[in-house]
Design a protein around this motif. Structure first.
Motif, PDB file in Angstrom:
ATOM      1  N   GLY A   1      30.930  26.786  33.459  1.00 31.37           N
ATOM      2  CA  GLY A   1      32.376  26.265  33.770  1.00 31.37           C
ATOM      3  C   GLY A   1      33.480  27.365  34.460  1.00 31.37           C
ATOM      4  O   GLY A   1      34.359  26.856  35.106  1.00 31.37           O
TER       5      GLY A   1
ATOM      6  N   TYR B   1      35.847  24.431  31.991  1.00 34.10           N
ATOM      7  CA  TYR B   1      36.311  23.867  33.414  1.00 34.10           C
ATOM      8  C   TYR B   1      37.600  23.772  33.506  1.00 34.10           C
ATOM      9  O   TYR B   1      38.399  23.967  34.329  1.00 34.10           O
ATOM     10  CB  TYR B   1      35.544  22.759  33.817  1.00 34.10           C
ATOM     11  CG  TYR B   1      35.789  22.067  35.274  1.00 34.10           C
ATOM     12  CD1 TYR B   1      35.620  22.846  36.385  1.00 34.10           C
ATOM     13  CD2 TYR B   1      36.290  20.900  35.046  1.00 34.10           C
ATOM     14  CE1 TYR B   1      36.083  22.113  37.538  1.00 34.10           C
ATOM     15  CE2 TYR B   1      36.759  20.202  36.204  1.00 34.10           C
ATOM     16  CZ  TYR B   1      36.595  20.698  37.320  1.00 34.10           C
ATOM     17  OH  TYR B   1      36.821  19.981  38.505  1.00 34.10           O
TER      18      TYR B   1
ATOM     19  N   LEU C   1      31.495  22.904  28.379  1.00 35.81           N
ATOM     20  CA  LEU C   1      31.560  22.985  29.830  1.00 35.81           C
ATOM     21  C   LEU C   1      32.893  22.535  30.159  1.00 35.81           C
ATOM     22  O   LEU C   1      33.627  22.996  30.987  1.00 35.81           O
ATOM     23  CB  LEU C   1      30.421  22.355  30.371  1.00 35.81           C
ATOM     24  CG  LEU C   1      30.160  22.433  31.991  1.00 35.81           C
ATOM     25  CD1 LEU C   1      30.168  23.864  32.233  1.00 35.81           C
ATOM     26  CD2 LEU C   1      28.831  21.423  32.224  1.00 35.81           C
TER      27      LEU C   1
END
Length: 240
Positions: A48, A109, A105
């Protein structure tokens, strides 16, 4: 009436001693959950950070995360158990890691993407390298959403780790499975209560850890951005 029976089952001294007692099952359940979240973090957080920092692979990230979320964990556990010739621990851990990767993730991100571009540009103007901007500017500012992803993943794993009982592991899913087999719904409700209490307890611990790790200013800034964005989007729609 069923809740009274569930409380009686929870308070029964027989269920609090022995190799298949409630404390043992809570410990095994907790161990699998922590192992799965840790394993998923080792995969999802670096990935990420890379995708959020470079801006590459965002579309692939969304598609892959949706695909992983769609996988039925019980089916995956059963499949891996059969493929691995009855290796219980590995099959369950892999399935739970697959479950925990998408929220961690996505949180990592989104946290990097949510950092104010003006702050990043200012760091670039000061001569910081890409790695310096990532570790000194972007990651600290991304912590609120990153921790949120960890909390989300932990709740999902705690609730789903019960499926390990289907392959013979003594987690908190065992009372659910045994109770359904003999129609002992008090045991089923008691096991569900224990899972819920464990999930709430871990979530509170992570929330406390987040307050200790994340500076108050960053928490307030993240909350402000989340409140302002829907208002700005609504104003754009009204104008259009």
């Amino acid at each position: 009436m069923i809740f009274a029976d569930a409380i009686a089952w929870l308070l029964d001294p027989v269920n609090w001693s022995g190799a298949k007692s409630i404390p043992v099952r809570v410990g095994v359940h907790l161990l699998y959950c922590l192992g799965a979240v840790l394993g998923a973090s080792l995969i999802a957080v670096p990935l990420g950070l890379y995708i959020g920092h470079t801006g590459r692979g965002g579309v692939l990230l969304v598609g892959s995360s949706n695909a992983l979320r769609a996988l039925p964990t019980l089916g995956l556990v059963t499949f891996l158990y059969l493929v691995m010739n009855g290796v219980q621990t590995v099959s369950v851990l892999i399935a739970l890691v697959v479950l925990a990767v998408p929220p961690i993730l996505a949180g990592t991100y989104a946290g990097i993407q949510d950092v104010d571009r003006g702050v990043v540009d200012a760091a670039r103007g000061m001569g910081m390298t890409g790695s310096q901007r990532l570790w000194r500017v972007e990651l600290p500012n991304a912590l609120p959403l990153l921790v949120g992803g960890l909390r989300n993943a932990t709740l999902q794993v705690v609730a789903t780790a019960s499926v390990a009982a289907y392959v013979g592991i003594e987690t908190l899913g065992r009372p659910l499975l045994d109770g359904l087999r003999v129609l002992d719904y008090a045991q089923v409700v008691g096991g569900a209560v224990l899972i819920a209490l464990l999930a709430v307890g871990l979530d509170l611990l992570l929330a406390l850890a987040g307050k200790l790790v994340i500076p108050r200013g960053l928490r307030l800034a993240a909350e402000t951005r989340r409140r302002v964005k829907p208002v700005e989007e609504a104003e754009v729609v009204d104008v259009v």
